[in-house]
Write a protein that holds these residues in place. Structure first.
Motif, PDB file in Angstrom:
ATOM      1  N   ASN A 150       0.700  -1.182   0.053  1.00 55.18           N
ATOM      2  CA  ASN A 150       0.125   0.008  -0.161  1.00 55.18           C
ATOM      3  C   ASN A 150       0.894   1.314  -0.117  1.00 55.18           C
ATOM      4  O   ASN A 150       2.192   1.138   0.494  1.00 55.18           O
ATOM      5  CB  ASN A 150      -0.879   0.042   1.255  1.00 55.18           C
ATOM      6  CG  ASN A 150      -1.710  -1.095   1.252  1.00 55.18           C
ATOM      7  OD1 ASN A 150      -1.439  -2.074   1.256  1.00 55.18           O
ATOM      8  ND2 ASN A 150      -3.088  -0.794   1.147  1.00 55.18           N
ATOM      9  N   ASN A 151       0.449   2.396  -0.479  1.00 47.29           N
ATOM     10  CA  ASN A 151       0.865   3.729  -0.324  1.00 47.29           C
ATOM     11  C   ASN A 151       1.021   4.240   1.209  1.00 47.29           C
ATOM     12  O   ASN A 151       0.193   4.104   1.786  1.00 47.29           O
ATOM     13  CB  ASN A 151       0.151   4.720  -1.301  1.00 47.29           C
ATOM     14  CG  ASN A 151       0.459   4.476  -2.717  1.00 47.29           C
ATOM     15  OD1 ASN A 151       1.314   3.593  -3.149  1.00 47.29           O
ATOM     16  ND2 ASN A 151      -0.696   5.041  -3.442  1.00 47.29           N
ATOM     17  N   CYS A 152       2.199   4.675   1.456  1.00 47.33           N
ATOM     18  CA  CYS A 152       2.326   5.226   2.848  1.00 47.33           C
ATOM     19  C   CYS A 152       1.508   6.832   2.796  1.00 47.33           C
ATOM     20  O   CYS A 152       1.443   7.385   1.700  1.00 47.33           O
ATOM     21  CB  CYS A 152       3.746   5.881   2.849  1.00 47.33           C
ATOM     22  SG  CYS A 152       4.128   6.743   4.502  1.00 47.33           S
ATOM     23  N   PRO A 153       0.396   6.969   3.890  1.00 44.59           N
ATOM     24  CA  PRO A 153      -0.324   8.074   3.894  1.00 44.59           C
ATOM     25  C   PRO A 153       0.701   9.290   3.976  1.00 44.59           C
ATOM     26  O   PRO A 153      -0.123  10.201   3.944  1.00 44.59           O
ATOM     27  CB  PRO A 153      -1.259   7.811   4.950  1.00 44.59           C
ATOM     28  CG  PRO A 153      -0.793   6.545   5.885  1.00 44.59           C
ATOM     29  CD  PRO A 153       0.257   5.758   4.931  1.00 44.59           C
TER      30      PRO A 153
ATOM     31  N   ASP B  64      -6.336  -0.694   6.301  1.00 39.74           N
ATOM     32  CA  ASP B  64      -7.179  -1.241   7.296  1.00 39.74           C
ATOM     33  C   ASP B  64      -7.409  -2.779   7.269  1.00 39.74           C
ATOM     34  O   ASP B  64      -7.364  -3.634   7.871  1.00 39.74           O
ATOM     35  CB  ASP B  64      -8.227  -0.330   7.628  1.00 39.74           C
ATOM     36  CG  ASP B  64      -9.035  -0.732   9.075  1.00 39.74           C
ATOM     37  OD1 ASP B  64      -8.197  -1.150   9.887  1.00 39.74           O
ATOM     38  OD2 ASP B  64     -10.195  -0.597   9.058  1.00 39.74           O
ATOM     39  N   GLN B  65      -7.823  -2.983   5.723  1.00 41.71           N
ATOM     40  CA  GLN B  65      -8.250  -4.366   5.601  1.00 41.71           C
ATOM     41  C   GLN B  65      -6.894  -5.167   5.453  1.00 41.71           C
ATOM     42  O   GLN B  65      -7.115  -6.329   5.979  1.00 41.71           O
ATOM     43  CB  GLN B  65      -8.920  -4.062   3.923  1.00 41.71           C
ATOM     44  CG  GLN B  65     -10.335  -3.490   3.905  1.00 41.71           C
ATOM     45  CD  GLN B  65     -10.697  -3.494   2.265  1.00 41.71           C
ATOM     46  OE1 GLN B  65     -10.191  -3.773   1.362  1.00 41.71           O
ATOM     47  NE2 GLN B  65     -12.201  -3.077   2.413  1.00 41.71           N
ATOM     48  N   VAL B  66      -5.873  -4.783   4.872  1.00 39.24           N
ATOM     49  CA  VAL B  66      -4.586  -5.615   4.843  1.00 39.24           C
ATOM     50  C   VAL B  66      -4.362  -6.011   6.254  1.00 39.24           C
ATOM     51  O   VAL B  66      -3.997  -7.079   6.606  1.00 39.24           O
ATOM     52  CB  VAL B  66      -3.625  -4.973   4.214  1.00 39.24           C
ATOM     53  CG1 VAL B  66      -2.248  -5.433   4.300  1.00 39.24           C
ATOM     54  CG2 VAL B  66      -4.023  -4.729   2.623  1.00 39.24           C
ATOM     55  N   VAL B  67      -4.458  -4.993   7.132  1.00 33.92           N
ATOM     56  CA  VAL B  67      -3.797  -5.132   8.516  1.00 33.92           C
ATOM     57  C   VAL B  67      -4.839  -6.003   9.231  1.00 33.92           C
ATOM     58  O   VAL B  67      -4.277  -6.976   9.828  1.00 33.92           O
ATOM     59  CB  VAL B  67      -3.705  -3.862   9.282  1.00 33.92           C
ATOM     60  CG1 VAL B  67      -3.632  -4.019  10.804  1.00 33.92           C
ATOM     61  CG2 VAL B  67      -2.718  -3.101   8.568  1.00 33.92           C
TER      62      VAL B  67
ATOM     63  N   VAL C  43      -5.067   6.254  13.042  1.00 34.87           N
ATOM     64  CA  VAL C  43      -5.995   7.261  12.341  1.00 34.87           C
ATOM     65  C   VAL C  43      -5.417   7.840  11.054  1.00 34.87           C
ATOM     66  O   VAL C  43      -6.573   8.101  10.443  1.00 34.87           O
ATOM     67  CB  VAL C  43      -5.743   8.516  13.499  1.00 34.87           C
ATOM     68  CG1 VAL C  43      -6.539   9.678  12.941  1.00 34.87           C
ATOM     69  CG2 VAL C  43      -6.010   8.300  14.985  1.00 34.87           C
ATOM     70  N   GLN C  44      -4.409   7.562  10.744  1.00 33.55           N
ATOM     71  CA  GLN C  44      -3.958   7.837   9.570  1.00 33.55           C
ATOM     72  C   GLN C  44      -4.154   6.902   8.347  1.00 33.55           C
ATOM     73  O   GLN C  44      -3.830   7.043   7.441  1.00 33.55           O
ATOM     74  CB  GLN C  44      -2.432   8.167   9.414  1.00 33.55           C
ATOM     75  CG  GLN C  44      -1.984   9.290  10.274  1.00 33.55           C
ATOM     76  CD  GLN C  44      -0.527   9.214  10.741  1.00 33.55           C
ATOM     77  OE1 GLN C  44      -0.154   8.370  10.715  1.00 33.55           O
ATOM     78  NE2 GLN C  44      -0.025  10.661  10.777  1.00 33.55           N
ATOM     79  N   TRP C  45      -4.400   5.619   8.757  1.00 30.86           N
ATOM     80  CA  TRP C  45      -4.717   4.481   7.793  1.00 30.86           C
ATOM     81  C   TRP C  45      -5.732   4.677   6.957  1.00 30.86           C
ATOM     82  O   TRP C  45      -6.976   5.289   7.148  1.00 30.86           O
ATOM     83  CB  TRP C  45      -5.071   3.119   8.677  1.00 30.86           C
ATOM     84  CG  TRP C  45      -3.886   2.893   9.297  1.00 30.86           C
ATOM     85  CD1 TRP C  45      -2.751   3.400   9.605  1.00 30.86           C
ATOM     86  CD2 TRP C  45      -4.002   1.686  10.418  1.00 30.86           C
ATOM     87  NE1 TRP C  45      -2.030   2.453  10.506  1.00 30.86           N
ATOM     88  CE2 TRP C  45      -2.671   1.469  10.856  1.00 30.86           C
ATOM     89  CE3 TRP C  45      -5.147   0.656  10.565  1.00 30.86           C
ATOM     90  CZ2 TRP C  45      -2.358   0.475  11.529  1.00 30.86           C
ATOM     91  CZ3 TRP C  45      -4.815  -0.566  11.493  1.00 30.86           C
ATOM     92  CH2 TRP C  45      -3.304  -0.256  11.872  1.00 30.86           C
TER      93      TRP C  45
ATOM     94  N   ASN D  24       0.076  -6.668  19.759  1.00 30.26           N
ATOM     95  CA  ASN D  24       0.072  -5.524  19.471  1.00 30.26           C
ATOM     96  C   ASN D  24       0.716  -5.543  17.978  1.00 30.26           C
ATOM     97  O   ASN D  24       1.353  -6.447  17.529  1.00 30.26           O
ATOM     98  CB  ASN D  24       1.055  -4.540  20.271  1.00 30.26           C
ATOM     99  CG  ASN D  24       0.461  -4.727  21.773  1.00 30.26           C
ATOM    100  OD1 ASN D  24      -0.678  -4.608  21.782  1.00 30.26           O
ATOM    101  ND2 ASN D  24       1.337  -4.615  22.441  1.00 30.26           N
ATOM    102  N   TYR D  25       0.468  -4.313  17.181  1.00 28.36           N
ATOM    103  CA  TYR D  25       1.206  -4.181  16.106  1.00 28.36           C
ATOM    104  C   TYR D  25       1.496  -2.830  15.645  1.00 28.36           C
ATOM    105  O   TYR D  25       0.869  -1.943  16.520  1.00 28.36           O
ATOM    106  CB  TYR D  25      -0.150  -4.286  15.041  1.00 28.36           C
ATOM    107  CG  TYR D  25      -1.321  -3.854  15.057  1.00 28.36           C
ATOM    108  CD1 TYR D  25      -1.694  -2.579  14.537  1.00 28.36           C
ATOM    109  CD2 TYR D  25      -2.271  -4.554  15.855  1.00 28.36           C
ATOM    110  CE1 TYR D  25      -2.742  -1.957  15.061  1.00 28.36           C
ATOM    111  CE2 TYR D  25      -3.563  -3.793  16.176  1.00 28.36           C
ATOM    112  CZ  TYR D  25      -3.592  -2.397  15.670  1.00 28.36           C
ATOM    113  OH  TYR D  25      -4.940  -1.826  16.083  1.00 28.36           O
ATOM    114  N   GLU D  26       2.540  -2.554  14.935  1.00 31.04           N
ATOM    115  CA  GLU D  26       3.124  -1.317  14.453  1.00 31.04           C
ATOM    116  C   GLU D  26       3.244  -1.203  12.891  1.00 31.04           C
ATOM    117  O   GLU D  26       3.624  -2.092  12.456  1.00 31.04           O
ATOM    118  CB  GLU D  26       4.308  -1.094  15.317  1.00 31.04           C
ATOM    119  CG  GLU D  26       5.072   0.132  15.003  1.00 31.04           C
ATOM    120  CD  GLU D  26       6.412   0.060  15.892  1.00 31.04           C
ATOM    121  OE1 GLU D  26       7.312  -0.470  15.460  1.00 31.04           O
ATOM    122  OE2 GLU D  26       6.246   0.563  16.891  1.00 31.04           O
ATOM    123  N   LEU D  27       2.909  -0.072  12.303  1.00 31.64           N
ATOM    124  CA  LEU D  27       3.008  -0.077  10.919  1.00 31.64           C
ATOM    125  C   LEU D  27       3.978   1.311  10.744  1.00 31.64           C
ATOM    126  O   LEU D  27       3.798   2.270  11.176  1.00 31.64           O
ATOM    127  CB  LEU D  27       1.573   0.630  10.333  1.00 31.64           C
ATOM    128  CG  LEU D  27       1.541   0.739   8.885  1.00 31.64           C
ATOM    129  CD1 LEU D  27       1.954  -0.781   8.194  1.00 31.64           C
ATOM    130  CD2 LEU D  27       0.113   0.869   8.481  1.00 31.64           C
TER     131      LEU D  27
END
Length: 116
Positions: free
Chosen positions: A15-18, A70-73, A63-65, A48-51
């Motif tokens: 995905n593209n970085c927001p 969101d679907q991929v995560v 909040v920035q996704w 927990n997860y970190e992007l």
């Protein structure tokens, strides 16, 4: 004591970085929490997860996704198999348990022996 985390899975997203809008620069890291004290070490069931964007080195908060991110995560969270929650007793715990058992046994034996 502070809680630690260890990586379960690391995935590169397409995905593209927001923030910087670079394609295929996102990295999703899934981590599982460990609680550790003097007496035990426990692997919790909490994941927990970190992007993070590899190009602009920024953390992407939920909040920035975008909807795509969101679907991929969500898919990756369902696909990961965390380690089973478990607790391991350390040597100090075993020393305390065995010492307590010996003291209690000695007290009971002494009480019974004195009553005869």
């Amino acid at each position: 004591m502070p809680e630690k985390q260890f990586d379960i899975k690391e995935v590169t997203l397409k995905n593209n970085c927001p923030i910087c809008f670079i394609r295929e620069g996102l990295r999703l890291i899934l981590k599982q929490k460990i609680k550790e004290t003097k007496f035990y070490k426990s692997i919790t069931s909490e994941v927990n997860y970190e992007l993070v964007c590899k190009k602009c080195n920024s953390i992407i908060y939920p909040v920035q996704w975008t909807d795509d991110i969101d679907q991929v995560v969500d898919y990756q969270k369902k696909a990961v198999e965390p380690k089973k929650a478990s607790t391991y007793l350390k040597k100090l715990s075993w020393v305390v348990i065995i010492t307590t058992a010996i003291v209690v046994s000695a007290v009971i034996f002494t009480m019974l022996y004195n009553n005869l």
